[in-house]
Design a protein around this motif. Structure first.
Motif, PDB file in Angstrom:
ATOM      1  N   GLU A   1       0.839  -1.208   0.000  1.00 51.80           N
ATOM      2  CA  GLU A   1       0.000   0.000   0.000  1.00 51.80           C
ATOM      3  C   GLU A   1       0.870   1.252   0.000  1.00 51.80           C
ATOM      4  OE1 GLU A   1      -3.170   0.534   2.802  1.00 51.80           O
ATOM      5  OE2 GLU A   1      -3.790  -1.550   2.553  1.00 51.80           O
ATOM      6  N   GLU A   2       1.930   1.223   0.804  1.00 44.63           N
ATOM      7  CA  GLU A   2       2.830   2.372   0.859  1.00 44.63           C
ATOM      8  C   GLU A   2       3.505   2.581  -0.486  1.00 44.63           C
ATOM      9  OE1 GLU A   2       5.580   2.215   4.096  1.00 44.63           O
ATOM     10  OE2 GLU A   2       3.980   1.993   5.575  1.00 44.63           O
ATOM     11  N   GLU A   3       3.937   1.506  -1.115  1.00 43.78           N
ATOM     12  CA  GLU A   3       4.570   1.621  -2.421  1.00 43.78           C
ATOM     13  C   GLU A   3       3.577   2.127  -3.460  1.00 43.78           C
ATOM     14  OE1 GLU A   3       6.589  -1.934  -3.648  1.00 43.78           O
ATOM     15  OE2 GLU A   3       7.718  -2.051  -1.775  1.00 43.78           O
ATOM     16  N   GLU A   4       2.366   1.618  -3.401  1.00 42.57           N
ATOM     17  CA  GLU A   4       1.340   2.095  -4.336  1.00 42.57           C
ATOM     18  C   GLU A   4       1.048   3.583  -4.106  1.00 42.57           C
ATOM     19  OE1 GLU A   4      -2.102  -0.366  -4.018  1.00 42.57           O
ATOM     20  OE2 GLU A   4      -1.080  -2.144  -4.786  1.00 42.57           O
ATOM     21  N   ASN A   5       1.015   3.977  -2.837  1.00 49.95           N
ATOM     22  CA  ASN A   5       0.787   5.392  -2.527  1.00 49.95           C
ATOM     23  C   ASN A   5       1.939   6.261  -3.033  1.00 49.95           C
ATOM     24  OD1 ASN A   5      -1.696   4.982  -1.350  1.00 49.95           O
ATOM     25  ND2 ASN A   5      -0.881   4.837   0.740  1.00 49.95           N
ATOM     26  N   LYS A   6       3.176   5.750  -2.876  1.00 44.22           N
ATOM     27  CA  LYS A   6       4.335   6.496  -3.356  1.00 44.22           C
ATOM     28  C   LYS A   6       4.294   6.621  -4.870  1.00 44.22           C
ATOM     29  CE  LYS A   6       7.581   5.489   0.361  1.00 44.22           C
ATOM     30  NZ  LYS A   6       8.846   4.824   0.720  1.00 44.22           N
ATOM     31  N   VAL A   7       3.965   5.538  -5.537  1.00 48.43           N
ATOM     32  CA  VAL A   7       3.887   5.581  -6.998  1.00 48.43           C
ATOM     33  C   VAL A   7       2.800   6.553  -7.433  1.00 48.43           C
ATOM     34  CG1 VAL A   7       3.283   4.206  -9.029  1.00 48.43           C
ATOM     35  CG2 VAL A   7       4.830   3.265  -7.312  1.00 48.43           C
ATOM     36  N   PHE A   8       1.680   6.507  -6.771  1.00 44.07           N
ATOM     37  CA  PHE A   8       0.578   7.424  -7.109  1.00 44.07           C
ATOM     38  C   PHE A   8       0.985   8.882  -6.861  1.00 44.07           C
ATOM     39  CE2 PHE A   8      -3.436   9.593  -5.980  1.00 44.07           C
ATOM     40  CZ  PHE A   8      -4.066   9.479  -7.213  1.00 44.07           C
ATOM     41  N   SER A   9       1.668   9.119  -5.747  1.00 41.21           N
ATOM     42  CA  SER A   9       2.092  10.491  -5.449  1.00 41.21           C
ATOM     43  C   SER A   9       3.140  10.959  -6.459  1.00 41.21           C
ATOM     44  CB  SER A   9       2.603  10.615  -4.020  1.00 41.21           C
ATOM     45  OG  SER A   9       3.740   9.805  -3.836  1.00 41.21           O
ATOM     46  N   TYR A  10       4.038  10.059  -6.883  1.00 45.03           N
ATOM     47  CA  TYR A  10       5.015  10.429  -7.905  1.00 45.03           C
ATOM     48  C   TYR A  10       4.339  10.743  -9.238  1.00 45.03           C
ATOM     49  CZ  TYR A  10       9.011   9.177  -4.972  1.00 45.03           C
ATOM     50  OH  TYR A  10       9.953   9.121  -3.978  1.00 45.03           O
ATOM     51  N   GLU A  11       3.309   9.977  -9.560  1.00 42.17           N
ATOM     52  CA  GLU A  11       2.561  10.260 -10.784  1.00 42.17           C
ATOM     53  C   GLU A  11       1.883  11.621 -10.711  1.00 42.17           C
ATOM     54  OE1 GLU A  11      -0.165   7.134 -11.617  1.00 42.17           O
ATOM     55  OE2 GLU A  11       1.393   5.621 -11.855  1.00 42.17           O
ATOM     56  N   LEU A  12       1.298  11.919  -9.541  1.00 46.11           N
ATOM     57  CA  LEU A  12       0.668  13.232  -9.368  1.00 46.11           C
ATOM     58  C   LEU A  12       1.688  14.356  -9.473  1.00 46.11           C
ATOM     59  CD1 LEU A  12      -1.926  12.659  -6.492  1.00 46.11           C
ATOM     60  CD2 LEU A  12      -2.382  13.078  -8.912  1.00 46.11           C
ATOM     61  N   LEU A  13       2.851  14.153  -8.839  1.00 45.91           N
ATOM     62  CA  LEU A  13       3.900  15.173  -8.925  1.00 45.91           C
ATOM     63  C   LEU A  13       4.426  15.328 -10.347  1.00 45.91           C
ATOM     64  CD1 LEU A  13       5.914  14.520  -5.646  1.00 45.91           C
ATOM     65  CD2 LEU A  13       4.528  16.523  -6.201  1.00 45.91           C
ATOM     66  N   SER A  14       4.529  14.212 -11.048  1.00 47.45           N
ATOM     67  CA  SER A  14       4.985  14.259 -12.441  1.00 47.45           C
ATOM     68  C   SER A  14       3.981  15.017 -13.308  1.00 47.45           C
ATOM     69  CB  SER A  14       5.180  12.841 -12.965  1.00 47.45           C
ATOM     70  OG  SER A  14       5.534  12.865 -14.317  1.00 47.45           O
ATOM     71  N   ASP A  15       2.701  14.753 -13.097  1.00 49.55           N
ATOM     72  CA  ASP A  15       1.666  15.480 -13.843  1.00 49.55           C
ATOM     73  C   ASP A  15       1.681  16.976 -13.505  1.00 49.55           C
ATOM     74  OD1 ASP A  15       0.830  13.195 -15.095  1.00 49.55           O
ATOM     75  OD2 ASP A  15      -0.892  12.844 -13.736  1.00 49.55           O
ATOM     76  N   ALA A  16       1.877  17.275 -12.220  1.00 49.44           N
ATOM     77  CA  ALA A  16       1.937  18.682 -11.809  1.00 49.44           C
ATOM     78  C   ALA A  16       3.146  19.372 -12.432  1.00 49.44           C
ATOM     79  CB  ALA A  16       1.977  18.791 -10.288  1.00 49.44           C
ATOM     80  N   ARG A  17       4.284  18.690 -12.474  1.00 50.17           N
ATOM     81  CA  ARG A  17       5.480  19.264 -13.080  1.00 50.17           C
ATOM     82  C   ARG A  17       5.266  19.514 -14.575  1.00 50.17           C
ATOM     83  NH1 ARG A  17       9.891  15.258 -13.428  1.00 50.17           N
ATOM     84  NH2 ARG A  17       8.789  14.906 -15.365  1.00 50.17           N
ATOM     85  N   ASP A  18       4.671  18.539 -15.258  1.00 53.22           N
ATOM     86  CA  ASP A  18       4.392  18.710 -16.682  1.00 53.22           C
ATOM     87  C   ASP A  18       3.437  19.879 -16.922  1.00 53.22           C
ATOM     88  OD1 ASP A  18       6.009  16.538 -17.196  1.00 53.22           O
ATOM     89  OD2 ASP A  18       4.337  15.112 -17.388  1.00 53.22           O
ATOM     90  N   ASN A  19       2.419  19.969 -16.071  1.00 56.19           N
ATOM     91  CA  ASN A  19       1.460  21.068 -16.190  1.00 56.19           C
ATOM     92  C   ASN A  19       2.155  22.416 -15.961  1.00 56.19           C
ATOM     93  OD1 ASN A  19      -0.991  22.231 -16.642  1.00 56.19           O
ATOM     94  ND2 ASN A  19      -1.745  21.928 -14.555  1.00 56.19           N
ATOM     95  N   ASN A  20       3.045  22.480 -14.960  1.00 55.59           N
ATOM     96  CA  ASN A  20       3.788  23.710 -14.687  1.00 55.59           C
ATOM     97  C   ASN A  20       4.697  24.090 -15.856  1.00 55.59           C
ATOM     98  OD1 ASN A  20       2.643  24.229 -12.216  1.00 55.59           O
ATOM     99  ND2 ASN A  20       4.254  23.183 -11.058  1.00 55.59           N
TER     100      ASN A  20
END
Length: 117
Positions: free
Chosen positions: A9-28
């Motif tokens: 669950e922690e790994e899945e949460n980390k992967v999900f958070s990295y995906e969100l951060l990656s999307d935010a970076r791309d959007n920025n």
């Protein structure tokens, strides 16, 4: 088994958070590129305005808008543009010139002036 489930669950949460951060970076990055493009457009627009104003000032600079009138005599006849037509003329000559200019409309005034003298 609970530890493994928690780790997954922690790994899945980390992967999900990295995906969100990656999307935010791309959007920025997209927003920053759009901002830079708008800055370039505004700079180009300001340069165009400055060029037009400078060209207009340069165009008007070729004309001399100052003039001077030299008046030597007591009586000076000046046209509407400020040019001296004649100077040092007598009052009678002024009346004659005004009659010619007004096409004889001042006949009554000149006859009255002659009678008074």
């Amino acid at each position: 088994m609970e530890n493994r489930d928690n780790l997954k669950e922690e790994e899945e949460n980390k992967v999900f958070s990295y995906e969100l951060l990656s999307d935010a970076r791309d959007n920025n990055e997209r927003w920053f590129k759009a901002f830079i493009a708008m800055v370039k457009v505004n700079v180009a627009e300001l340069l165009a305005i400055v060029i037009v104003v400078l060209a207009f000032v340069w165009y008007l600079n070729q004309y001399d808008f100052t003039s001077s009138i030299e008046q030597n005599g007591v009586y000076t006849l000046i046209d509407s543009e400020g040019n001296v037509i004649s100077s040092d003329i007598t009052p009678e000559q002024i009346n004659e010139i005004m009659e010619i200019i007004n096409d004889g409309k001042n006949k009554d005034n000149t006859e009255q002036n002659k009678e008074k003298r």
